[in-house]
Design a protein around this motif. Sequence first.
Motif, mmCIF file in Angstrom:
data_model
loop_
_atom_site.group_PDB
_atom_site.id
_atom_site.type_symbol
_atom_site.label_atom_id
_atom_site.label_comp_id
_atom_site.label_asym_id
_atom_site.label_seq_id
_atom_site.Cartn_x
_atom_site.Cartn_y
_atom_site.Cartn_z
ATOM 1 N N VAL A 205 -55.555 -29.959 54.414
ATOM 2 C CA VAL A 205 -54.900 -28.686 54.717
ATOM 3 C C VAL A 205 -54.972 -28.319 56.198
ATOM 4 C CG1 VAL A 205 -55.126 -26.193 54.357
ATOM 5 C CG2 VAL A 205 -55.083 -27.733 52.395
ATOM 6 N N ASP A 206 -56.079 -28.580 56.867
ATOM 7 C CA ASP A 206 -56.281 -28.043 58.215
ATOM 8 C C ASP A 206 -55.689 -28.947 59.294
ATOM 9 O OD1 ASP A 206 -58.897 -29.628 59.479
ATOM 10 O OD2 ASP A 206 -58.893 -29.545 57.298
ATOM 11 N N PRO A 213 -50.436 -30.833 65.469
ATOM 12 C CA PRO A 213 -49.452 -29.765 65.723
ATOM 13 C C PRO A 213 -49.224 -28.821 64.553
ATOM 14 C CG PRO A 213 -48.355 -31.873 65.424
ATOM 15 C CD PRO A 213 -49.816 -32.173 65.499
ATOM 16 N N VAL A 214 -49.516 -29.260 63.337
ATOM 17 C CA VAL A 214 -49.221 -28.427 62.166
ATOM 18 C C VAL A 214 -50.343 -28.534 61.141
ATOM 19 C CG1 VAL A 214 -46.715 -28.534 62.399
ATOM 20 C CG2 VAL A 214 -47.909 -30.315 61.102
ATOM 21 N N LYS A 215 -50.400 -27.509 60.273
ATOM 22 C CA LYS A 215 -51.241 -27.552 59.091
ATOM 23 C C LYS A 215 -50.336 -27.644 57.861
ATOM 24 C CE LYS A 215 -53.677 -23.719 59.670
ATOM 25 N NZ LYS A 215 -54.780 -22.736 59.452
ATOM 26 N N TYR A 240 -61.377 -26.559 57.063
ATOM 27 C CA TYR A 240 -62.236 -26.244 58.216
ATOM 28 C C TYR A 240 -62.332 -24.733 58.444
ATOM 29 C CZ TYR A 240 -64.324 -26.544 62.877
ATOM 30 O OH TYR A 240 -65.178 -26.427 63.953
ATOM 31 N N TYR A 241 -61.212 -24.034 58.285
ATOM 32 C CA TYR A 241 -61.141 -22.627 58.660
ATOM 33 C C TYR A 241 -61.393 -21.701 57.463
ATOM 34 C CZ TYR A 241 -58.691 -24.776 62.594
ATOM 35 O OH TYR A 241 -58.347 -25.567 63.664
ATOM 36 N N LEU A 242 -62.026 -20.559 57.763
ATOM 37 C CA LEU A 242 -62.328 -19.575 56.731
ATOM 38 C C LEU A 242 -61.063 -19.088 56.038
ATOM 39 C CD1 LEU A 242 -64.267 -17.636 55.260
ATOM 40 C CD2 LEU A 242 -64.030 -16.067 57.208
ATOM 41 N N GLU A 243 -60.037 -18.758 56.792
ATOM 42 C CA GLU A 243 -58.823 -18.210 56.175
ATOM 43 C C GLU A 243 -58.146 -19.205 55.249
ATOM 44 O OE1 GLU A 243 -57.861 -15.051 56.108
ATOM 45 O OE2 GLU A 243 -59.753 -14.719 57.182
ATOM 46 N N ASP A 244 -58.136 -20.480 55.636
ATOM 47 C CA ASP A 244 -57.581 -21.503 54.739
ATOM 48 C C ASP A 244 -58.412 -21.592 53.464
ATOM 49 O OD1 ASP A 244 -55.541 -22.185 56.482
ATOM 50 O OD2 ASP A 244 -56.657 -23.837 57.399
ATOM 51 N N LEU A 251 -56.003 -19.668 45.022
ATOM 52 C CA LEU A 251 -55.150 -20.529 44.201
ATOM 53 C C LEU A 251 -55.958 -21.360 43.208
ATOM 54 C CD1 LEU A 251 -52.760 -21.726 47.040
ATOM 55 C CD2 LEU A 251 -52.126 -20.252 45.110
ATOM 56 N N ASN A 252 -57.292 -21.147 43.217
ATOM 57 C CA ASN A 252 -58.203 -21.810 42.286
ATOM 58 C C ASN A 252 -58.291 -23.313 42.518
ATOM 59 O OD1 ASN A 252 -60.172 -21.504 40.350
ATOM 60 N ND2 ASN A 252 -58.766 -21.718 38.618
ATOM 61 N N VAL A 253 -58.324 -23.725 43.781
ATOM 62 C CA VAL A 253 -58.649 -25.112 44.074
ATOM 63 C C VAL A 253 -60.005 -25.408 43.446
ATOM 64 C CG1 VAL A 253 -59.902 -24.723 46.251
ATOM 65 C CG2 VAL A 253 -58.586 -26.835 45.936
ATOM 66 N N ASP A 254 -60.243 -26.640 43.027
ATOM 67 C CA ASP A 254 -61.476 -26.956 42.306
ATOM 68 C C ASP A 254 -62.656 -27.255 43.223
ATOM 69 O OD1 ASP A 254 -60.413 -27.192 39.381
ATOM 70 O OD2 ASP A 254 -58.979 -28.277 40.639
ATOM 71 N N VAL A 255 -62.363 -27.913 44.347
ATOM 72 C CA VAL A 255 -63.428 -28.342 45.257
ATOM 73 C C VAL A 255 -62.983 -28.127 46.697
ATOM 74 C CG1 VAL A 255 -64.866 -30.285 46.019
ATOM 75 C CG2 VAL A 255 -64.167 -30.133 43.617
ATOM 76 N N LEU A 256 -63.831 -27.478 47.483
ATOM 77 C CA LEU A 256 -63.664 -27.498 48.937
ATOM 78 C C LEU A 256 -64.499 -28.672 49.430
ATOM 79 C CD1 LEU A 256 -63.858 -23.709 49.874
ATOM 80 C CD2 LEU A 256 -61.821 -25.147 49.640
ATOM 81 N N ALA A 257 -63.811 -29.720 49.853
ATOM 82 C CA ALA A 257 -64.473 -30.999 50.105
ATOM 83 C C ALA A 257 -65.090 -31.098 51.492
ATOM 84 C CB ALA A 257 -63.487 -32.145 49.886
#
Length: 455
Positions: A205-206, A213-215, A240-244, A251-257
């Motif tokens: 995502v980040d 240049p993009v996320k 990486y970022y708090l807001e992301d 959205l109920n992602v299962d794991v922040l890896a």
Amino acid sequence: MNYLRITFAVALTACLGGTAGEALSAPTLLRGGKVLVGDGSVVANADVLIEGDRFAFVGAHEQKDAPADAIVVDVAGKTIIPGLIAAHAHIGQVDGLENGSPNYTRTNILRQLRQYEAYGVTTLGSLGLNAPLFYELRDKLHAGELPGADVYGADRGIGVVDGAPPAGAVKVGEEQLDRPATPEAARAAVRASKERGADLIKIWVDDFRGSLPVKMSPEIYAAVIDEAHAQGLRVASHVYYLEDAKRLAKLNVDVLAHAVRDQPLDAELIKLLNDNGIIYIPTIGVDESAYIYADRPDWMSSDFFQHALQPALREQFDSDGWREGILANRKLADSRKAVVMNQQNALALHRAGVRLGFGSDSGANPLRIPGFAEHRELQLLCEAGMTPLEALQTATVNAAAALGLDDRGAIAAGKLADFVILDADPTDDVQNFQSIESVWHRGKKVSGAVEQFQP
């Protein structure tokens, strides 16, 4: 009781007819050791009965009779822990100092999986960048037909057009990564992953600290998460970022890896993680690996570290020119700050009851060394303020949950008999996780001390 009694050393030798990798013909009873179950509990002076590839009984000494034909192994003075589970790793990316698709070969992957196993990592999740060969190897590893750590995977993974993962650093083939440009294409990529047999889905995502240049657009990752859940698949996200992280959690992602490292966590994210049961994998060593080997800490001279190194990597670490070049990089200050922020955030989440998973992103580049990186991660978690028992729980029960597995991760009846016998107790000193006497995988002894392993 009519036990066949033998010493610990003799039990693990070929004179029993059971060389490394062969199951003993009778049930095996490990007697008198200290068991760190994996869920935070401890059984002192324990009996551990193994029948086939499973634990049949775990409890206090003499609490239960063992089968009359059981082979009894005296492990008094030793500590038994579950096999470690690396829920964020990669296979087939690195060989020596080289990174890219030519390394995604049977020989190289099995070499890496044997190294993980020798360092006590008996299961790992390969979070993306997997070629079709992955499925052939995975199924054979599940069946016990190949040596090395068992592996689950996120298929190719879903990245960003002109974004993450960076093409210059992650040199993969067309069959190893999807970069959908629309939500519809993202949904199609998820369905294709499901058809190929993916165990879960990985998204990037980040923007790698602003270096890209993009996320990934929220519309695309929302489509991925929605479609994956419709297909019965879990989703792990590079972040990486708090807001992301907050958007993903909503959205109920299962794991922040990976961990949030741009700023301290806030109460909103902590509540989202707890309410939605999201698992958070700090991967503290990701940023530390950018500089730690140039710092040359004393532990780099240990046999435990040296036996994890391929010759080309060892030569690089010995080079003064390489070290000077790394230390001259002005971005290293950001990496050092990220480690501190990561540790502070991980401890805050742990104290707030958020379930922390475990991984080091090992295998993603040459500096994230299979097996050793996981042991370094345990140390970094303890340096953050966790106890060795708490760190171990992230790497066993919690890591199994991150991969959606309930048949391993604890020394308990009915679980797979994946475990490590240690000469010293890590609850006294986290360094003792490295005192590996032997590694057992599905009830079989598969390796001895790390010093016997050659990468």
